[in-house]
Design a protein around this motif. Structure first.
Motif, PDB file in Angstrom:
ATOM      1  N   SER A 396       0.838  -1.206   0.000  1.00 28.73           N
ATOM      2  CA  SER A 396       0.000   0.000   0.000  1.00 28.73           C
ATOM      3  C   SER A 396       0.869   1.251   0.000  1.00 28.73           C
ATOM      4  O   SER A 396       0.563   2.240  -0.668  1.00 28.73           O
ATOM      5  CB  SER A 396      -0.933   0.003   1.201  1.00 28.73           C
ATOM      6  OG  SER A 396      -0.215  -0.050   2.413  1.00 28.73           O
ATOM      7  N   THR A 397       1.973   1.218   0.744  1.00 30.51           N
ATOM      8  CA  THR A 397       2.913   2.345   0.734  1.00 30.51           C
ATOM      9  C   THR A 397       3.516   2.518  -0.649  1.00 30.51           C
ATOM     10  O   THR A 397       3.614   3.635  -1.167  1.00 30.51           O
ATOM     11  CB  THR A 397       4.035   2.105   1.767  1.00 30.51           C
ATOM     12  OG1 THR A 397       3.471   2.090   3.074  1.00 30.51           O
ATOM     13  CG2 THR A 397       5.103   3.191   1.692  1.00 30.51           C
ATOM     14  N   ALA A 398       3.921   1.393  -1.255  1.00 32.26           N
ATOM     15  CA  ALA A 398       4.523   1.452  -2.584  1.00 32.26           C
ATOM     16  C   ALA A 398       3.552   1.992  -3.617  1.00 32.26           C
ATOM     17  O   ALA A 398       3.913   2.828  -4.459  1.00 32.26           O
ATOM     18  CB  ALA A 398       5.012   0.064  -2.995  1.00 32.26           C
ATOM     19  N   SER A 399       2.306   1.527  -3.571  1.00 33.91           N
ATOM     20  CA  SER A 399       1.313   1.980  -4.531  1.00 33.91           C
ATOM     21  C   SER A 399       1.068   3.477  -4.420  1.00 33.91           C
ATOM     22  O   SER A 399       1.028   4.200  -5.424  1.00 33.91           O
ATOM     23  CB  SER A 399       0.011   1.211  -4.316  1.00 33.91           C
ATOM     24  OG  SER A 399      -1.001   1.662  -5.196  1.00 33.91           O
ATOM     25  N   SER A 400       0.902   3.957  -3.200  1.00 39.18           N
ATOM     26  CA  SER A 400       0.655   5.376  -2.993  1.00 39.18           C
ATOM     27  C   SER A 400       1.856   6.219  -3.425  1.00 39.18           C
ATOM     28  O   SER A 400       1.706   7.253  -4.083  1.00 39.18           O
ATOM     29  CB  SER A 400       0.330   5.631  -1.521  1.00 39.18           C
ATOM     30  OG  SER A 400       0.030   6.983  -1.297  1.00 39.18           O
ATOM     31  N   ALA A 401       3.052   5.764  -3.060  1.00 43.14           N
ATOM     32  CA  ALA A 401       4.260   6.496  -3.443  1.00 43.14           C
ATOM     33  C   ALA A 401       4.434   6.523  -4.957  1.00 43.14           C
ATOM     34  O   ALA A 401       4.800   7.556  -5.545  1.00 43.14           O
ATOM     35  CB  ALA A 401       5.480   5.855  -2.779  1.00 43.14           C
ATOM     36  N   TYR A 402       4.167   5.384  -5.614  1.00 47.31           N
ATOM     37  CA  TYR A 402       4.263   5.304  -7.071  1.00 47.31           C
ATOM     38  C   TYR A 402       3.289   6.276  -7.734  1.00 47.31           C
ATOM     39  O   TYR A 402       3.656   7.027  -8.650  1.00 47.31           O
ATOM     40  CB  TYR A 402       3.983   3.873  -7.517  1.00 47.31           C
ATOM     41  CG  TYR A 402       3.841   3.704  -9.015  1.00 47.31           C
ATOM     42  CD1 TYR A 402       4.943   3.429  -9.802  1.00 47.31           C
ATOM     43  CD2 TYR A 402       2.596   3.842  -9.646  1.00 47.31           C
ATOM     44  CE1 TYR A 402       4.820   3.285 -11.184  1.00 47.31           C
ATOM     45  CE2 TYR A 402       2.461   3.697 -11.012  1.00 47.31           C
ATOM     46  CZ  TYR A 402       3.571   3.420 -11.776  1.00 47.31           C
ATOM     47  OH  TYR A 402       3.452   3.292 -13.140  1.00 47.31           O
ATOM     48  N   GLN A 403       2.049   6.256  -7.290  1.00 44.71           N
ATOM     49  CA  GLN A 403       1.043   7.123  -7.897  1.00 44.71           C
ATOM     50  C   GLN A 403       1.416   8.596  -7.757  1.00 44.71           C
ATOM     51  O   GLN A 403       1.288   9.369  -8.719  1.00 44.71           O
ATOM     52  CB  GLN A 403      -0.314   6.858  -7.260  1.00 44.71           C
ATOM     53  CG  GLN A 403      -0.890   5.500  -7.595  1.00 44.71           C
ATOM     54  CD  GLN A 403      -2.178   5.204  -6.858  1.00 44.71           C
ATOM     55  OE1 GLN A 403      -2.941   6.117  -6.546  1.00 44.71           O
ATOM     56  NE2 GLN A 403      -2.425   3.946  -6.565  1.00 44.71           N
ATOM     57  N   ASP A 404       1.882   8.989  -6.599  1.00 44.93           N
ATOM     58  CA  ASP A 404       2.285  10.379  -6.391  1.00 44.93           C
ATOM     59  C   ASP A 404       3.469  10.762  -7.275  1.00 44.93           C
ATOM     60  O   ASP A 404       3.474  11.810  -7.926  1.00 44.93           O
ATOM     61  CB  ASP A 404       2.650  10.611  -4.925  1.00 44.93           C
ATOM     62  CG  ASP A 404       1.434  10.684  -4.021  1.00 44.93           C
ATOM     63  OD1 ASP A 404       0.327  10.948  -4.518  1.00 44.93           O
ATOM     64  OD2 ASP A 404       1.600  10.488  -2.800  1.00 44.93           O
ATOM     65  N   ALA A 405       4.487   9.889  -7.286  1.00 49.39           N
ATOM     66  CA  ALA A 405       5.715  10.210  -8.015  1.00 49.39           C
ATOM     67  C   ALA A 405       5.493  10.216  -9.525  1.00 49.39           C
ATOM     68  O   ALA A 405       5.982  11.105 -10.236  1.00 49.39           O
ATOM     69  CB  ALA A 405       6.807   9.211  -7.637  1.00 49.39           C
ATOM     70  N   VAL A 406       4.739   9.241 -10.027  1.00 46.51           N
ATOM     71  CA  VAL A 406       4.519   9.164 -11.478  1.00 46.51           C
ATOM     72  C   VAL A 406       3.585  10.276 -11.947  1.00 46.51           C
ATOM     73  O   VAL A 406       3.810  10.878 -13.008  1.00 46.51           O
ATOM     74  CB  VAL A 406       3.978   7.774 -11.862  1.00 46.51           C
ATOM     75  CG1 VAL A 406       3.587   7.734 -13.336  1.00 46.51           C
ATOM     76  CG2 VAL A 406       5.027   6.710 -11.573  1.00 46.51           C
ATOM     77  N   ALA A 407       2.558  10.582 -11.170  1.00 47.40           N
ATOM     78  CA  ALA A 407       1.678  11.695 -11.535  1.00 47.40           C
ATOM     79  C   ALA A 407       2.460  13.006 -11.600  1.00 47.40           C
ATOM     80  O   ALA A 407       2.260  13.820 -12.515  1.00 47.40           O
ATOM     81  CB  ALA A 407       0.540  11.812 -10.527  1.00 47.40           C
ATOM     82  N   ALA A 408       3.366  13.210 -10.648  1.00 47.09           N
ATOM     83  CA  ALA A 408       4.186  14.426 -10.656  1.00 47.09           C
ATOM     84  C   ALA A 408       5.124  14.444 -11.858  1.00 47.09           C
ATOM     85  O   ALA A 408       5.342  15.499 -12.474  1.00 47.09           O
ATOM     86  CB  ALA A 408       4.980  14.515  -9.354  1.00 47.09           C
ATOM     87  N   ALA A 409       5.681  13.286 -12.207  1.00 49.70           N
ATOM     88  CA  ALA A 409       6.585  13.218 -13.360  1.00 49.70           C
ATOM     89  C   ALA A 409       5.857  13.559 -14.654  1.00 49.70           C
ATOM     90  O   ALA A 409       6.376  14.292 -15.503  1.00 49.70           O
ATOM     91  CB  ALA A 409       7.199  11.823 -13.446  1.00 49.70           C
ATOM     92  N   VAL A 410       4.643  13.032 -14.804  1.00 44.75           N
ATOM     93  CA  VAL A 410       3.862  13.339 -16.007  1.00 44.75           C
ATOM     94  C   VAL A 410       3.498  14.818 -16.039  1.00 44.75           C
ATOM     95  O   VAL A 410       3.606  15.483 -17.070  1.00 44.75           O
ATOM     96  CB  VAL A 410       2.599  12.450 -16.049  1.00 44.75           C
ATOM     97  CG1 VAL A 410       1.642  12.932 -17.136  1.00 44.75           C
ATOM     98  CG2 VAL A 410       2.979  10.992 -16.285  1.00 44.75           C
ATOM     99  N   ARG A 411       3.088  15.351 -14.892  1.00 44.07           N
ATOM    100  CA  ARG A 411       2.682  16.759 -14.825  1.00 44.07           C
ATOM    101  C   ARG A 411       3.859  17.702 -15.079  1.00 44.07           C
ATOM    102  O   ARG A 411       3.731  18.701 -15.804  1.00 44.07           O
ATOM    103  CB  ARG A 411       2.096  17.037 -13.441  1.00 44.07           C
ATOM    104  CG  ARG A 411       1.612  18.479 -13.235  1.00 44.07           C
ATOM    105  CD  ARG A 411       1.298  18.747 -11.787  1.00 44.07           C
ATOM    106  NE  ARG A 411       2.478  18.674 -10.951  1.00 44.07           N
ATOM    107  CZ  ARG A 411       2.588  17.925  -9.852  1.00 44.07           C
ATOM    108  NH1 ARG A 411       1.583  17.157  -9.459  1.00 44.07           N
ATOM    109  NH2 ARG A 411       3.719  17.932  -9.157  1.00 44.07           N
ATOM    110  N   ASP A 412       5.012  17.373 -14.512  1.00 47.61           N
ATOM    111  CA  ASP A 412       6.163  18.268 -14.575  1.00 47.61           C
ATOM    112  C   ASP A 412       7.115  17.933 -15.712  1.00 47.61           C
ATOM    113  O   ASP A 412       8.163  18.581 -15.856  1.00 47.61           O
ATOM    114  CB  ASP A 412       6.927  18.220 -13.242  1.00 47.61           C
ATOM    115  CG  ASP A 412       6.066  18.641 -12.061  1.00 47.61           C
ATOM    116  OD1 ASP A 412       5.092  19.389 -12.284  1.00 47.61           O
ATOM    117  OD2 ASP A 412       6.362  18.208 -10.934  1.00 47.61           O
TER     118      ASP A 412
END
Length: 441
Positions: A396-412
């Motif tokens: 669950s930690t990995a999933s949440s961290a992945y979603q945050d990091a990848v969403a930021a990478a796509v946005r930025d």
């Protein structure tokens, strides 16, 4: 950062979760028992059951009809992640349900948290109803924590009608996939072959595993984390290239906008699992018969191995006062013909051997109704699934961290490989903080 954790007592899970071959076999319904070693109460045993999905209600109704001495009430408390989080809270408070569905990747963290009961004393009679690899999905160090319900070997779901209109073929390799993606953009600039969805942790994990990644391993009570291993970074670079060239669209799945474009034939594939046609039919009913499945594209030509995406087991909680009755329920729900017939009809691929055999001779899902070889391709995908896929204690930690990091990478517009590295580091830090021994950086 939106980090969640299923924390709890420290334990080591020495056996990796595994998914593998589908083959023919037999299974049957099991006898009912409401005893837990204490004198039986007057009247039927009443069980509380938490699970999501369209298959559960008719299966529970059939169970209740066949078992007057055990009556089950089902509650949908949300999808897999919601159910796991609420189950952990409820069991810690001592008021959890008797049984619950848990996704395979979440199972280790729930065992570590002390939420699930070992039901090995009650499940020996159905062990052979599953392939050894599938049974191992719920078995750790000789203990059994659930009965497998469904599995999701990965395939390519594609709009066959639009493929024929654009004169393109399903790609055999991921290199071919990139070429077809470019061809689609040239032939119809408003159309994309696929989307890259930042929130789809399980999907990316499956593609990385197909490429040879191993995100969690444990040996001698020491964990190795590989979320940013070379195979995973190569997969990130592959999708980065498609995004940068505007060959796929980086966007969330199943939003109103995405659904609208899918219905207009502007999104042509979904690299996903065997449950995906049922999901797409729910949002594109008018396209019934227009779609088909093909083998998932290969990273190396000739290597047909695939990972699984999704799937769940029916578990018994530690707080249940009727563990044996709950285990009887879990077994029937996942081995009885009445139960797997419902699964097949509603587009769920059963985990049991008999269920898979029955599926192979059934009509294809409505979305792919015109595909005569649907179950041939589905069966080959199941038979080619990679064994020994391990999930860690803090998915669950990995999933949440992945979603945050990848969403930021796509946005930025920053590299996806950096997002994977950030996820890896956060997962390792979390495991060490929780008390696990982790090898390497």
């Amino acid at each position: 950062m939106r980090i969640t954790r299923l924390a709890g007592p420290i334990a080591v899970l020495g056996t990796a979760a595994v998914l593998a071959a589908c083959s023919s076999g037999t299974s049957g319904s099991t006898g009912a028992s409401g005893s837990t070693g204490t004198p039986a109460a007057a009247g039927p045993v009443s069980l509380e059951f938490w699970c999501w999905g369209t298959t559960q209600k008719p299966k529970v109704e059939a169970f209740n009809k066949a078992h007057p001495d055990i009556q089950v009430k089902q509650t949908d408390v949300g999808g897999g992640t919601d159910t796991a989080a609420k189950l952990l809270t409820a069991t810690r408070a001592g008021n959890g349900p008797d049984a619950a569905c848990i996704e395979y990747e979440t199972l280790p963290s729930m065992i570590v948290a002390g939420a699930l009961a070992d039901i090995s004393a009650h499940t020996g009679d159905v062990k052979t109803a599953f392939s050894p690899e599938v049974w191992d999905l719920t078995s750790f160090d000789g203990a059994v924590y659930g009965v497998p319900q469904d599995v999701g070997p990965m395939v390519l779901v594609y709009n066959k009608k639009r493929f024929e209109e654009l004169k393109i073929e399903p790609p055999a390799t991921w290199q071919d996939f990139a070429k077809v993606a470019a061809d689609v953009r040239k032939k119809d600039p408003e159309t994309y072959l696929a989307s890259f969805a930042p929130a789809e942790f399980g999907n990316f994990a499956g593609l990385a595993q197909q490429a040879g990644a191993s995100w969690w391993k444990v040996q001698d009570q020491t964990w190795t984390v590989g979320i940013a291993d070379q195979a995973s970074l190569a997969v990130a670079d592959y999708w980065q290239g498609l995004i940068d060239k505007d060959l796929v669209k980086a966007e969330p799945l199943l939003t109103p906008e995405w659904n609208n474009r899918l219905n207009k034939g502007k999104i042509l594939t979904w690299p996903s699992a065997l449950w995906a046609p049922g999901v797409l039919y729910g949002i594109a009913e008018k396209q019934a018969g227009d779609w088909a499945i093909a083998p998932l594209p290969q990273w190396t030509a000739g290597d047909a191995r695939v990972a699984f995406q999704g799937g769940s087991a029916l578990t018994v909680t530690k707080t249940s006062k009727h563990a044996e009755a709950a285990a009887t329920f879990a077994k029937w729900m996942n081995t009885d013909k009445a139960a797997y017939d419902v699964q097949i009809e509603l587009g769920e691929y059963p985990a049991s051997l008999a269920g898979q055999q029955a599926a192979s001779s059934s009509a294809p899902p409505k979305l792919t109704a015109n595909q005569k070889d649907y179950w041939d391709i589905a069966t080959k995908a199941a038979q080619s699934t990679i064994p020994h896929i391990s999930w860690g204690p803090n998915v669950s930690t990995a999933s949440s961290a992945y979603q945050d990091a990848v969403a930021a990478a796509v946005r930025d517009h920053t590299p996806l490989r950096d997002a994977l590295t950030k996820t890896h580091n956060l997962v390792v830090e979390d495991m060490k903080t929780t008390g696990f021994k982790v090898a390497g950086p």
